[in-house]
Structures are given as structure tokens and as C-alpha cells.
Design an enzyme around this catalytic site. Sequence first.
Site, PDB file in Angstrom:
ATOM      1  CD  GLU A  59      -8.545  -3.217  -0.712  1.00  0.00           C
ATOM      2  OE1 GLU A  59      -9.128  -3.140   0.378  1.00  0.00           O
ATOM      3  OE2 GLU A  59      -7.652  -4.047  -0.945  1.00  0.00           O
ATOM      4  CG  ASP A  72      -1.675  -1.277   1.419  1.00  0.00           C
ATOM      5  OD1 ASP A  72      -2.051  -1.908   0.421  1.00  0.00           O
ATOM      6  OD2 ASP A  72      -1.866  -1.676   2.588  1.00  0.00           O
TER       7      ASP A  72
END
Length: 431
Positions: A207, A31
Site C-alpha cells: 500500500e 500517512d
Amino acid sequence: MIIPEKIPKDKLFDETVLDNESLWTTNFVHDPAIIKDGNWYYVFSTDAQFGQTDKAGIQIRKSQDLMNWQWVGRALDDVPKDAEEWTGAKGLWAPEIVKYGNTYYMYYAASQFGKTQSFIGVATSDTIEGPYTDLGEVFKSRQDEEGPNAIDANICFDKDEEPWMVYGSFFGGLYVNKINQETGKLLKYGRGKLIAKRHESVERAIEGPYIVYNPEFDYYYLFVSYDSLFSDYNIRVARSKSIEGPYLDFHDNDMTNTTLPPNDVGLKLLGGYKFNAGDGWVAPGHNSVLKDNDDYYVCHHVRAEKNKRWHYLHIRKIIWTKDGWPLISPERFAGEQDVTVNMADSIGEWELIRVDKNENEQNHALKLKIQDDNHENYWIDLSDNYVTLVMKNKEVTGVISECWDWEKEQKSYVFMGKDLYGTVYLAKKIG
């Protein structure tokens, strides 16, 4: 300029680095959020690593060339008290790093896998490498309450340089709300506006939102990740004239449309793939975007096909089609610059990947011979490295550029394009 001796060699599954963070380089990045500060590029990433208990605090790395990365440390010493009490989290996820005035603001998420009792907080520092002081909650969500899951914050700036936060994951979809840059928190507390959502049939799997404004085309681009981060993650994009949406894909499908087949919404840019010379990669996703002068780069994590527990940092160059869509290079950045390609050099053997919107685990390359006599497979030169690849009854328009072939460790060329139906094709010259 591609300088081979400056390009690091891939060394996957290297367990000798486990106990030495200074050797992590691109290992264990998940991420990633990227920012340029002075002459340095920084990546902040989730508390995640292979083989050991994750240490909390948000990992920080830096580089001067987007290829060779060195360990800096962690932004925080632990999960902040309010975030831990609300979520029970033992580590922090999906950071974001921005600068308002002379202060650095680091956003973080706390949650537990599969739960929506989540917390987005923010911390500040006078220097990008910290230490950071926690300022507490930006937004939080409650377990099983209808609405957004408070993770995956990205701060995006509109054309007036005003900051907004886009966030969310699975469950209730992705939302955007305005930020007060005097405080780093929401200008008006609340969930904001829904801009993307997927159907329950695919577990609402969307997401990692990231919005970037491109002034050349006057569009806001919403990058998202679909599906499972462990196996079939893939990067999609849509665009809007307003930062609050609606965000429409290549076929003008709204990203909130849950009536269409789930894979029909969002222009797929990159998924798992394999060239013939290597094992390939799977589950690229949760990207950020760096605009560095006139160049754009996508920064994402990816998993090794042979052992998906190992995840790595990849930086890839973005090119833009003439009709205003981003395309991602099939090879990682290696210092290449925008130079005019001699079309004679593009004749020969290539490997072509069709970025299949319905096959997200790993698209395999097919061999393709490009000829110079307008016979079967050939280029139509459109100038400035823009070309149309003609293949029997199909035409794909895009860009040829120089690259580093990471599988063969040599200079080569790549092609990024899309056809009239919005399917992306990626290719690499092999001979």
C-alpha cells in the site's frame, strides 16, 4: 548546515500534549504527504492520534527547516457527506496535496479498516492552509468487488508535467490513471492500470504508493510500503521508464509478480532498526517524497519501539547510487548539506545495519571497526563521497555523508550503500 541548537529533542510518549494540538509537532502524524510552498514545508496527514477519539478533517502542519513543526489545523470540518454515506467512515485517511495553476487540490480517502468499500475524493482551496471546499468523488470501490481498494492516492507528474493518480491498498493491488488538472478528477473514469500486487500468502500487503520522476536517470520510481502498519511496515522501491510501468526492482522482478517469494520483490530501503544507543524504531512507511531543488527527502511515519500506539513524523535525506537507485539515510534530517567528507574522519568505530529483506520488525546494528591500512574492514575512496566498504568477502558501494546522531545528540557520519546482490546496508560512525 547542522546547528545543534535548532534541532528539537525527542520527547516520546508525552501525554501532556494530548489535549493541546498546538504542541503536537511530530506527534500523531500518519500517512504524511509533503509539499513545499514558498518558504514553508507542509505535511498533511491522516486523522489519527493516541489516547482520544480521532477528529475528522485531515491534519496540517508546517515547518521552515524540516525539523521544527507547528500545528496549522485541519483542512476540512468533517468527513464529506458523499464519502461518509458510501463508506461509513468517521475520519479521513492518507491525504495528498498538490497545486494545479493557482489552486491547491487535496485528495483524501474514506474507508474502514479491513474493508474495500472505499472512496477517494478531492477538495480545493486558493490557499494551502485552507479552508478547503469539497468537490466530491474521484474514484470509489465496492466491498468484495475484484479490483483496487480506493485509498492512498498520490498525484505524480510525468516528464511532460502531466498529472497521474497512483492509488490502492492490499486486496486488488496498486493502480495508476491519468488526472485532468482542469477538474482534479480522472481524465477517464476507471481503475486504470495495475502496476503492483502481492500474494495472498502475505495478505496482499502492499500500500501507500508514491511515484517520483528523477530526470537525471530518466526513471519513474515507485515507492511502496509492505506488511502491517502496526508492526513490520517497510519501504520498498522499483523503477520504470514509463509512468504506467512495468515497475522492476533491482533484480528486474516486476512488482506485479506474485509467483516469487513475496519478500524477494522490491528493493527494500528501510524497515524497523535499532542502533545500540537507543530503542530504535519500528514500522517506517507510507512515505511521500519531496524534491527540493537538487535534494530529495523521504517523509514517512514511524512507531516507537516501546509503545507502538505512538506514531511520529520523520524526514530523511535520499541519496542516489551511481546506477540510479535511491538510498535512505539511517538518521533523520538535521540541516546537513552535501559537503566533501575527509576520508581520515571516516576511520574508526561504526555501527552497521543490514537491511534484511525477510526481517522487517527490527534490524539491529553490529559494531564494525573501519581501518585505514586496507586490513579487514576499510574504505575504497571513489571520489565525491562515493566509497566502497570492503568487509572480508563482501563489498558495499554507497555514500558517506555528515549527519546528526539523534541517539547521542552529536554530529557524526552515516553511510548508505548496497551490495552486488541488492541488499542495502546503513551505518553510523560512533567513535
